[in-house]
Design a protein around this motif. Sequence first.
Motif, short mmCIF file in Angstrom:
data_model
loop_
_atom_site.label_atom_id
_atom_site.label_comp_id
_atom_site.label_asym_id
_atom_site.label_seq_id
_atom_site.Cartn_x
_atom_site.Cartn_y
_atom_site.Cartn_z
N ARG A 96 2.48 5.12 14.65
CA ARG A 96 2.11 4.91 13.24
C ARG A 96 0.98 5.86 12.85
O ARG A 96 0.16 6.24 13.67
CB ARG A 96 1.74 3.45 12.99
CG ARG A 96 0.43 3.00 13.60
CD ARG A 96 0.33 1.46 13.57
NE ARG A 96 -0.99 0.98 13.93
CZ ARG A 96 -1.48 0.93 15.16
NH1 ARG A 96 -0.73 1.32 16.19
NH2 ARG A 96 -2.70 0.49 15.38
N PRO A 97 0.95 6.25 11.57
CA PRO A 97 -0.05 7.24 11.13
C PRO A 97 -1.47 6.65 11.12
O PRO A 97 -1.65 5.44 11.15
CB PRO A 97 0.40 7.61 9.73
CG PRO A 97 1.26 6.51 9.28
CD PRO A 97 1.87 5.90 10.52
N GLN A 98 -2.44 7.53 11.05
CA GLN A 98 -3.84 7.13 11.06
C GLN A 98 -4.17 6.17 9.90
O GLN A 98 -4.97 5.27 10.07
CB GLN A 98 -4.76 8.35 11.00
CG GLN A 98 -6.24 8.01 11.13
CD GLN A 98 -6.56 7.21 12.40
OE1 GLN A 98 -6.07 7.52 13.48
NE2 GLN A 98 -7.39 6.19 12.25
N ALA A 99 -3.55 6.37 8.75
CA ALA A 99 -3.80 5.47 7.61
C ALA A 99 -3.48 4.03 7.99
O ALA A 99 -4.18 3.10 7.59
CB ALA A 99 -2.98 5.89 6.41
N LEU B 24 0.81 -1.22 0.00
CA LEU B 24 0.00 0.00 0.00
C LEU B 24 0.84 1.27 0.00
O LEU B 24 1.92 1.32 0.60
CB LEU B 24 -0.93 0.02 1.21
CG LEU B 24 -1.95 -1.11 1.29
CD1 LEU B 24 -2.77 -0.99 2.55
CD2 LEU B 24 -2.84 -1.15 0.05
N HIS B 25 0.34 2.30 -0.65
CA HIS B 25 0.93 3.63 -0.63
C HIS B 25 0.48 4.30 0.67
O HIS B 25 -0.71 4.31 1.00
CB HIS B 25 0.43 4.44 -1.83
CG HIS B 25 0.70 5.91 -1.73
ND1 HIS B 25 1.95 6.44 -1.96
CD2 HIS B 25 -0.11 6.94 -1.41
CE1 HIS B 25 1.89 7.74 -1.79
NE2 HIS B 25 0.66 8.08 -1.46
N ILE B 26 1.39 4.87 1.42
CA ILE B 26 1.07 5.58 2.66
C ILE B 26 1.63 7.00 2.52
O ILE B 26 2.82 7.25 2.72
CB ILE B 26 1.67 4.89 3.92
CG1 ILE B 26 1.32 3.41 3.97
CG2 ILE B 26 1.24 5.63 5.18
CD1 ILE B 26 -0.14 3.11 4.15
N SER B 27 0.75 7.93 2.15
CA SER B 27 1.21 9.29 1.87
C SER B 27 1.82 9.95 3.11
O SER B 27 2.78 10.72 2.99
CB SER B 27 0.08 10.14 1.29
OG SER B 27 -1.02 10.15 2.14
N GLU B 28 1.27 9.67 4.30
CA GLU B 28 1.80 10.30 5.52
C GLU B 28 3.25 9.93 5.79
O GLU B 28 3.96 10.65 6.48
CB GLU B 28 0.94 9.90 6.73
CG GLU B 28 -0.45 10.49 6.67
CD GLU B 28 -1.50 9.54 7.22
OE1 GLU B 28 -2.11 9.87 8.25
OE2 GLU B 28 -1.70 8.49 6.61
N LEU B 29 3.70 8.80 5.25
CA LEU B 29 5.07 8.35 5.42
C LEU B 29 5.89 8.54 4.15
O LEU B 29 7.05 8.13 4.10
CB LEU B 29 5.10 6.87 5.83
CG LEU B 29 4.43 6.52 7.15
CD1 LEU B 29 4.41 5.01 7.35
CD2 LEU B 29 5.15 7.19 8.31
N ALA B 30 5.28 9.09 3.11
CA ALA B 30 5.91 9.20 1.79
C ALA B 30 6.39 7.83 1.32
O ALA B 30 7.43 7.70 0.68
CB ALA B 30 7.04 10.23 1.80
N LYS B 31 5.61 6.80 1.65
CA LYS B 31 5.96 5.42 1.29
C LYS B 31 5.22 5.03 0.01
O LYS B 31 4.00 5.03 -0.04
CB LYS B 31 5.57 4.44 2.40
CG LYS B 31 6.10 3.04 2.15
CD LYS B 31 5.32 1.98 2.90
CE LYS B 31 4.22 1.37 2.14
NZ LYS B 31 4.47 0.79 0.83
#
Length: 179
Positions: free
Chosen positions: A52-55, A24-31
Amino acid sequence: MSETASTPVLSKSCGECGMCCKVLHISELAKPAGQWCGVFRKGSGCGDYEARPQACRGFHCLWLTSEKLDAAWRPDKAGFLMYPDRDGKRLNVVVDPGKPASWRREPYYSRLKAMSQRAYDGYELLICIGDRRVVMFPTEDVDLGVLNPDHKLVSGYVERDGAQVPFAMVLSDVEEMVT
């Protein structure tokens, strides 16, 4: 811990899986999608679980929430994870890019085909392999190729010569042709 109406009650745990931490893409981590999260630790999970972020906190794959999927469907075993979106109208099957054909293996493929029967009722089953998108219908799989992830997809059935014919298209392409 008390459960809220929006928090599913989970009877399974992620264990050593972590497939969501890869695909998965996790924008909050720029992953980016398809690459392991920098804080994931094989064998122990998230290395920064409390922060860890909310996502990540809010994500629960279908294997975790469904009593109908046994241990063979755990994402790291299957080679893909599944989650619903569009208010439950679409089932996303996000495939590990290191195992791009995993969704075509048995027992997965025939069960996914059975799940795709809901397309007759307006539901979608979307296979995501990196930026490649395949819409699965009961009678065929429509490979839309590599797409910009921001483009919107539409699929369903149209009547042609008295028969229901599946269709899948990228809305952005239609908009570009009209303008």
